[in-house]
Design a protein around this motif. Structure first.
Motif, mmCIF file in Angstrom:
data_model
loop_
_atom_site.group_PDB
_atom_site.id
_atom_site.type_symbol
_atom_site.label_atom_id
_atom_site.label_comp_id
_atom_site.label_asym_id
_atom_site.label_seq_id
_atom_site.Cartn_x
_atom_site.Cartn_y
_atom_site.Cartn_z
ATOM 1 N N LEU A 29 -2.827 2.827 4.502
ATOM 2 C CA LEU A 29 -3.627 1.952 5.368
ATOM 3 C C LEU A 29 -4.558 1.038 4.571
ATOM 4 C CD1 LEU A 29 -4.652 4.398 8.250
ATOM 5 C CD2 LEU A 29 -2.808 2.730 8.238
ATOM 6 N N ASN A 30 -4.610 1.211 3.251
ATOM 7 C CA ASN A 30 -5.591 0.461 2.452
ATOM 8 C C ASN A 30 -5.462 -1.048 2.634
ATOM 9 O OD1 ASN A 30 -6.826 2.680 1.415
ATOM 10 N ND2 ASN A 30 -5.908 2.579 -0.615
ATOM 11 N N SER A 31 -4.233 -1.551 2.483
ATOM 12 C CA SER A 31 -4.065 -3.014 2.568
ATOM 13 C C SER A 31 -4.373 -3.510 3.975
ATOM 14 C CB SER A 31 -2.653 -3.412 2.145
ATOM 15 O OG SER A 31 -2.503 -3.161 0.761
ATOM 16 N N ASN A 186 1.090 5.379 11.151
ATOM 17 C CA ASN A 186 0.002 6.111 10.485
ATOM 18 C C ASN A 186 -1.347 5.680 11.041
ATOM 19 O OD1 ASN A 186 1.840 7.379 8.882
ATOM 20 N ND2 ASN A 186 1.383 6.233 7.014
ATOM 21 N N ILE A 187 -2.206 6.636 11.222
ATOM 22 C CA ILE A 187 -3.544 6.324 11.736
ATOM 23 C C ILE A 187 -4.533 7.344 11.149
ATOM 24 C CG2 ILE A 187 -3.321 7.753 13.844
ATOM 25 C CD1 ILE A 187 -4.710 5.328 15.322
ATOM 26 N N ALA A 188 -5.790 6.933 10.961
ATOM 27 C CA ALA A 188 -6.779 7.821 10.325
ATOM 28 C C ALA A 188 -7.862 8.204 11.320
ATOM 29 C CB ALA A 188 -7.410 7.122 9.131
ATOM 30 N N ALA A 189 -8.132 9.499 11.433
ATOM 31 C CA ALA A 189 -9.205 9.968 12.309
ATOM 32 C C ALA A 189 -10.395 10.490 11.505
ATOM 33 C CB ALA A 189 -8.683 11.063 13.233
ATOM 34 N N ASP A 233 6.942 4.984 18.228
ATOM 35 C CA ASP A 233 7.462 6.151 18.955
ATOM 36 C C ASP A 233 6.627 7.409 18.742
ATOM 37 O OD1 ASP A 233 9.460 4.510 19.714
ATOM 38 O OD2 ASP A 233 10.978 5.319 18.351
ATOM 39 N N SER A 234 5.850 7.411 17.671
ATOM 40 C CA SER A 234 5.039 8.604 17.395
ATOM 41 C C SER A 234 3.899 8.228 16.449
ATOM 42 C CB SER A 234 5.896 9.704 16.762
ATOM 43 O OG SER A 234 6.461 9.248 15.554
ATOM 44 N N LEU A 235 2.947 9.155 16.308
ATOM 45 C CA LEU A 235 1.790 8.926 15.428
ATOM 46 C C LEU A 235 1.800 9.941 14.298
ATOM 47 C CD1 LEU A 235 -1.189 8.646 17.933
ATOM 48 C CD2 LEU A 235 0.056 6.778 16.829
ATOM 49 N N TYR A 236 1.234 9.522 13.176
ATOM 50 C CA TYR A 236 0.985 10.501 12.117
ATOM 51 C C TYR A 236 -0.450 10.334 11.636
ATOM 52 C CZ TYR A 236 1.987 13.901 8.568
ATOM 53 O OH TYR A 236 1.970 15.053 7.817
#
Ligand code: SF4
Length: 478
Positions: A29-31, A186-189, A233-236
């Motif tokens: 996710l950096n960029s 991809n996602i950050a919590a 379709d899905s999250l990570y």
């Protein structure tokens, strides 16, 4: 003003055919965050992804120059001995006046050495970069780079920057590069990890073991915006540890899972073994969790202590069983060949994995039976092996190293399993579709046991013969 974010080429090599540990998952996710920060600062922002590029440095530099950016920032990832490609590109970019910078794990951990290795690099954004980048862009004047907290310059003392307290204030990252080709997003919590494992990059990158979280509401806002951009379709959840101890955190995690369920998105996550609790995992599964990655690393208490994992074999066993009972797909991080391992510990690992039914299918088996510890420049492991005079450095690979195993017989088994794993990955298209998955799996397990036995008996030449035998056996399986 315009900023250009560039992903460096990361060619696959024999030695790292199946290794992904050259950057934390959060690097994906950096960029996207850098682009969003730039636009928030009123800059035009563009992105070039050379991850899979095989172009010459000249062609890469020409493509970059054609963007006519005022500032060029490389998201530079350890690239297994191919760092010179970026160095050559940087040299060619000097015909432009745009300052050249780098950010990410590799530039952070290698900062001083990298500024010498690539002297055309003007600056490095150290560690968590968003606040530093925002300030750099807000105060930017062409031809005049001023010291800022978080900004490493070749000839100025470095001033550290405090971490961002409230992650909810971060902008929504762009979806760019290879990420966009995956149906899973991809996602950050959260950021950081309360653990302090000796081989891990998370603490050195952020400078501490502090974990920070974002509110469910901010994650929901991001999710709504990003799933509107493309088919997902899905999250990570790419958090180093999605779950952390405490009742408040438990409630927050459940709230996040409800958001995923409301969006109709199944999800996967990574977490520390000591955060796995059956009631919570059942709830997450009910809300759409489908997979969990557990970095269990070893099936020996002595090894877990040596790597400062702060968990026990019993906790590992309990967490794996819980995930299995919940029906989650299990992905496992495992360092079979920890550098100080004994042959007895290899056998203890093997028995442990067998008892947990983790050696039942070849993809998982091969991954559990061949990994050793990766040592990258700037990591705590590099410093340790250097101090112990065990570091084996190849001058052509300035940013990675091998090391001497404490028991050289363990090193022999490790090398033999590495070569067999390579044979497996090379033939994986054929082997994965094979009706003989059981035979493939047995072959991998027999190889491990045979190499270990030969090493125990001191029959080191026999390992070479066994290698030929098992490699041929894999090739013969239709
Ligand atoms: S638990 Fe995982 S993320 Fe946390 S310090 Fe250990 S290896 Fe790193």
């Amino acid at each position: 003003m315009k900023i250009l974010i560039v992903e460096n080429p990361r060619p696959l090599t024999f030695a790292h055919y199946n290794d992904v540990a050259n950057a934390p998952l959060s690097a994906s996710l950096n960029s996207g965050y850098a682009l969003a920060i730039a636009r928030q600062a009123g800059w035009d922002a563009a992105h070039l992804d050379f991850t899979s590029s095989t172009e010459t440095p000249k062609r890469l530099a020409t493509t970059i120059l054609a963007e006519d950016a005022d500032l060029v920032l490389f998201h530079w990832v350890y690239s297994w001995g191919h760092e010179r490609i970026v160095r050559e590109v940087l040299d060619l970019l000097r015909e432009s006046d745009a300052p050249l910078g780098a950010f990410g794990l590799f530039p952070t951990l290698s900062c001083n050495r990298l500024l010498q290795y690539a002297p055309t690099l003007d600056f490095i954004l150290m560690g968590e970069f968003e606040a530093t980048l925002a300030e750099l862009l807000a105060t930017f004047r062409p031809g005049d780079l001023q010291p800022l907290p978080g900004l490493a310059l070749p000839d100025a003392p470095f001033i550290p920057r405090a971490l961002i307290d409230d992650l909810s204030l971060l902008p929504v990252p762009d979806d760019v590069g290879a990420n966009c080709n995956y149906a899973s997003m991809n996602i950050a919590a959260s950021r950081g990890c309360h653990g302090d494992c000796s081989f891990c990059f998370i603490k050195p990158y952020y400078g501490c073991s502090r974990r920070r979280v974002r509110t469910p509401a901010s994650l929901e806002r991001e999710l709504t915006q990003r799933i509107g951009r493309r088919q997902v379709d899905s999250l990570y959840f790419i958090d180093p540890t999605f779950i952390a101890p405490g009742e408040r955190e438990r409630e927050r995690i459940i709230a996040l899972s409800r958001i995923a369920r409301a969006a109709g998105l199944p999800f996967g996550f990574e977490t520390r073994v000591d955060t796995v609790e059956e009631g919570l995992l059942k709830t997450l599964t009910k809300n759409g969790a489908t997979s969990v990655f557990l970095g269990i690393e070893s099936g020996c208490d002595a090894v877990l202590r040596r790597i400062n994992k702060r968990i026990t074999k019993q906790q590992v066993s309990d967490a794996v069983r819980i995930a299995q009972r919940c029906g989650l797909q299990l992905n496992i991080g495992f360092i079979m060949f920890e550098p100080d391992s004994t042959l007895d510990e290899l056998e203890e690992n093997y028995t442990f994995l067998e008892e947990l039914e983790l050696l039942d299918e070849p993809d998982m088996t091969v991954n559990l039976l061949y990994h050793n510890q990766i040592v990258l420049y700037g990591s705590p492991a590099w410093k340790r092996f250097e101090a112990e005079d065990r570091l084996l450095v190849d001058e052509h690979l300035p940013f990675e190293a091998r090391y001497r195993f404490r028991d050289e017989r363990v090193g022999l088994v490790c090398a033999a399993m590495g070569r067999l794993a390579y044979e497996y990955f090379r033939g994986s298209d054929r082997l994965q579709g094979s009706a003989s998955q059981g035979r493939v799996n047995n072959s991998l397990k027999e190889a491990f046991s045979s190499y270990t036995l030969a090493a125990e008996r001191g029959q080191t030449e026999q390992i070479a013969e066994l290698e030929v035998f098992f490699a041929q056996q894999l090739k013969n399986i239709e």
